[in-house]
Design a protein around this motif. Structure first.
Motif, short mmCIF file in Angstrom:
data_model
loop_
_atom_site.label_atom_id
_atom_site.label_comp_id
_atom_site.label_asym_id
_atom_site.label_seq_id
_atom_site.Cartn_x
_atom_site.Cartn_y
_atom_site.Cartn_z
N ASP A 152 -7.70 9.06 25.22
CA ASP A 152 -7.16 10.38 25.50
C ASP A 152 -5.78 10.35 26.14
O ASP A 152 -5.12 11.36 26.24
CB ASP A 152 -8.13 11.18 26.38
CG ASP A 152 -8.34 10.55 27.74
OD1 ASP A 152 -8.42 9.31 27.81
OD2 ASP A 152 -8.42 11.30 28.73
N ALA A 153 -5.30 9.18 26.53
CA ALA A 153 -3.97 9.07 27.13
C ALA A 153 -2.90 8.76 26.09
O ALA A 153 -1.72 8.68 26.42
CB ALA A 153 -3.98 7.99 28.21
N TRP A 154 -3.28 8.55 24.84
CA TRP A 154 -2.31 8.19 23.81
C TRP A 154 -1.57 9.43 23.29
O TRP A 154 -2.14 10.50 23.18
CB TRP A 154 -3.00 7.52 22.63
CG TRP A 154 -3.40 6.10 22.88
CD1 TRP A 154 -3.36 5.42 24.07
CD2 TRP A 154 -3.89 5.20 21.91
NE1 TRP A 154 -3.80 4.15 23.88
CE2 TRP A 154 -4.14 3.97 22.57
CE3 TRP A 154 -4.16 5.28 20.56
CZ2 TRP A 154 -4.62 2.86 21.92
CZ3 TRP A 154 -4.65 4.16 19.91
CH2 TRP A 154 -4.88 2.97 20.57
N PHE A 159 -1.23 7.14 18.28
CA PHE A 159 -2.37 7.23 17.37
C PHE A 159 -1.95 6.88 15.94
O PHE A 159 -2.63 6.13 15.25
CB PHE A 159 -2.99 8.64 17.38
CG PHE A 159 -4.23 8.74 18.21
CD1 PHE A 159 -5.44 8.26 17.74
CD2 PHE A 159 -4.20 9.32 19.46
CE1 PHE A 159 -6.59 8.34 18.49
CE2 PHE A 159 -5.35 9.41 20.22
CZ PHE A 159 -6.54 8.92 19.74
N GLU A 160 -0.83 7.44 15.50
CA GLU A 160 -0.35 7.17 14.14
C GLU A 160 -0.07 5.69 13.94
O GLU A 160 -0.42 5.12 12.91
CB GLU A 160 0.90 8.00 13.84
CG GLU A 160 0.59 9.46 13.63
CD GLU A 160 1.83 10.32 13.44
OE1 GLU A 160 2.97 9.85 13.70
OE2 GLU A 160 1.67 11.48 13.03
N GLN A 161 0.57 5.04 14.93
CA GLN A 161 0.86 3.61 14.81
C GLN A 161 -0.44 2.80 14.81
O GLN A 161 -0.58 1.85 14.03
CB GLN A 161 1.77 3.14 15.95
CG GLN A 161 2.18 1.68 15.85
CD GLN A 161 3.01 1.38 14.62
OE1 GLN A 161 3.84 2.18 14.19
NE2 GLN A 161 2.81 0.21 14.02
N TYR A 162 -1.40 3.18 15.62
CA TYR A 162 -2.67 2.45 15.67
C TYR A 162 -3.41 2.57 14.33
O TYR A 162 -3.92 1.58 13.81
CB TYR A 162 -3.54 2.98 16.81
CG TYR A 162 -4.79 2.18 17.03
CD1 TYR A 162 -4.72 0.86 17.47
CD2 TYR A 162 -6.05 2.72 16.79
CE1 TYR A 162 -5.87 0.10 17.68
CE2 TYR A 162 -7.20 1.97 16.99
CZ TYR A 162 -7.10 0.67 17.43
OH TYR A 162 -8.24 -0.07 17.62
N ILE A 163 -3.42 3.75 13.76
CA ILE A 163 -4.09 3.96 12.48
C ILE A 163 -3.36 3.17 11.39
O ILE A 163 -3.98 2.54 10.52
CB ILE A 163 -4.19 5.46 12.14
CG1 ILE A 163 -5.18 6.12 13.11
CG2 ILE A 163 -4.61 5.68 10.70
CD1 ILE A 163 -5.17 7.63 13.10
N ARG A 164 -2.03 3.15 11.44
CA ARG A 164 -1.25 2.35 10.47
C ARG A 164 -1.61 0.88 10.59
O ARG A 164 -1.82 0.20 9.60
CB ARG A 164 0.25 2.55 10.72
CG ARG A 164 1.12 1.68 9.83
CD ARG A 164 2.58 1.85 10.12
NE ARG A 164 3.09 2.97 9.36
CZ ARG A 164 4.37 3.16 9.08
NH1 ARG A 164 5.28 2.32 9.53
NH2 ARG A 164 4.76 4.20 8.38
#
Length: 181
Positions: A152-154, A159-164
């Protein structure tokens, strides 16, 4: 060790959709991590810079012709699979050939993980691989909630970079859990 700092990306001009996005991920991630912006060309360059040929096997038919005998030594990949050949020749050549558009993305992910990064420097050891995912669904759960196993702190960008990066490591599905689970 091959120095790819002044290399060019060569692909087919006929690509679109997910395959085109996968190739943009390649040059975006290289620029983000090394500061080097590699040009994207649709024909072989006339200089002697290293070449990174990338795309699906269907879209790269003409571009792969000079390297077909080397690529054919690798097992043909199945759905979402890829073949990568890093060849040290008179002119270093890297082939990233996906069985389909998802295979292109996963091949790019493997290639990016093999690179040796530094500011203004990209290097790689010669290697070759053919890979097909063992499972058809390879996913990850993301929770957006104030709990110890959530994010929840992102920011949206994080989030987009993590999903990529999940996709570059081979994930083909994600499940986002709402705040109240």
């Amino acid at each position: 060790m091959l120095d790819l700092s002044n290399s060019v990306i060569v692909t087919s001009k006929d690509i679109s959709g997910p395959e085109a996005k996968a190739i943009s991920v390649l040059f975006e991630e290289i620029e983000k991590r090394s500061g080097i912006r590699l040009p994207v060309l649709y024909n072989f360059p006339e200089d002697n810079n290293p070449i990174i040929i990338v795309g699906s096997e269907a879209s790269l038919k003409g571009l792969l012709t000079p390297y077909k005998e080397f690529l054919d030594k690798l097992e043909k990949p199945g759905r979402e699979g890829y073949r990568i050949l890093v060849k040290e020749d008179r002119l270093p050549v890297i082939l990233i050939a996906g069985a389909d558009s998802r295979g292109v993305l996963y091949g790019i992910g493997k290639f990016l993980r093999k690179l040796i990064w530094d500011r203004n420097s990209i290097k790689i050891e010669p290697f070759s691989i053919s890979s097909t995912p063992k499972y058809s669904i390879r996913g990850h759960q993301l929770g957006y909630r104030p709990k110890t196993n959530a994010y929840d702190a992102w920011s949206i960008e994080q989030f987009e970079q993590y999903i990529r990066e999940l996709a570059l490591f081979g994930a083909n599905s994600i499940e986002i859990l709402p705040p109240r689970t």
